[in-house]
Write an enzyme that holds these catalytic residues in place. Sequence first.
Site, mmCIF file in Angstrom:
data_model
loop_
_atom_site.group_PDB
_atom_site.id
_atom_site.type_symbol
_atom_site.label_atom_id
_atom_site.label_comp_id
_atom_site.label_asym_id
_atom_site.label_seq_id
_atom_site.Cartn_x
_atom_site.Cartn_y
_atom_site.Cartn_z
ATOM 1 N N HIS A 51 0.856 -1.182 0.000
ATOM 2 C CA HIS A 51 0.000 0.000 0.000
ATOM 3 C C HIS A 51 0.893 1.234 0.000
ATOM 4 C CE1 HIS A 51 -3.829 -2.011 1.848
ATOM 5 N NE2 HIS A 51 -3.324 -2.714 0.835
ATOM 6 N N GLU A 87 1.012 3.827 1.842
ATOM 7 C CA GLU A 87 1.522 4.214 3.152
ATOM 8 C C GLU A 87 2.733 3.368 3.548
ATOM 9 O OE1 GLU A 87 -3.105 4.290 3.599
ATOM 10 O OE2 GLU A 87 -1.611 3.262 2.366
ATOM 11 N N CYS A 119 -6.039 1.760 6.108
ATOM 12 C CA CYS A 119 -6.639 0.514 6.586
ATOM 13 C C CYS A 119 -5.946 0.104 7.884
ATOM 14 C CB CYS A 119 -6.492 -0.581 5.534
ATOM 15 S SG CYS A 119 -4.788 -1.134 5.279
ATOM 16 N N CYS A 179 -2.125 -0.594 7.492
ATOM 17 C CA CYS A 179 -1.336 0.631 7.387
ATOM 18 C C CYS A 179 -1.319 1.384 8.711
ATOM 19 C CB CYS A 179 -1.865 1.502 6.260
ATOM 20 S SG CYS A 179 -1.612 0.749 4.633
#
Length: 146
Positions: free
Chosen positions: A47, A49, A77, A80
């Site tokens: 992801h 992040e 999420c 993360c």
Amino acid sequence: MALAFDEACLAAAESEAPVGAVLIDAQGAVLARCHNKSIALNDPTAHAEVLCLREAGGKIGNHRLSGCILAVTLEPCIMCLGALLHARVAGIIFAAHDPKAGALVSNLNGANLPFSNHRPWVLQGVMAEDCGALLKRFFLARRKPL
């Protein structure tokens, strides 16, 4: 957030979920700018992040990113969020809420978990309309008509 939005547009162009993130240090210097690459890397943890945290940690030579601020186009999420807490990021700015998987405000008060010894500040809704519209267009285009 404009830099994160640019990253999200790159993700969309690569057929990745259009999420972008930028990590800045306490002086405002950009340490990392990344976008989702889960499909390209065959990595569910890729992801935006997490990729920013990895890049910035390598750049500064430390797994702790104290004083840093993350700007991301979609509410993080739970995966993360955990990475951001472990990295000790000082603040998180996000654009669009994620009612399905958001872990900062939508489904969880992620910045104030009672068992966590780190509590970043959170700013929400910055460029929410632009970032939300990009996500909506991307996912509408991917849906098959019935």
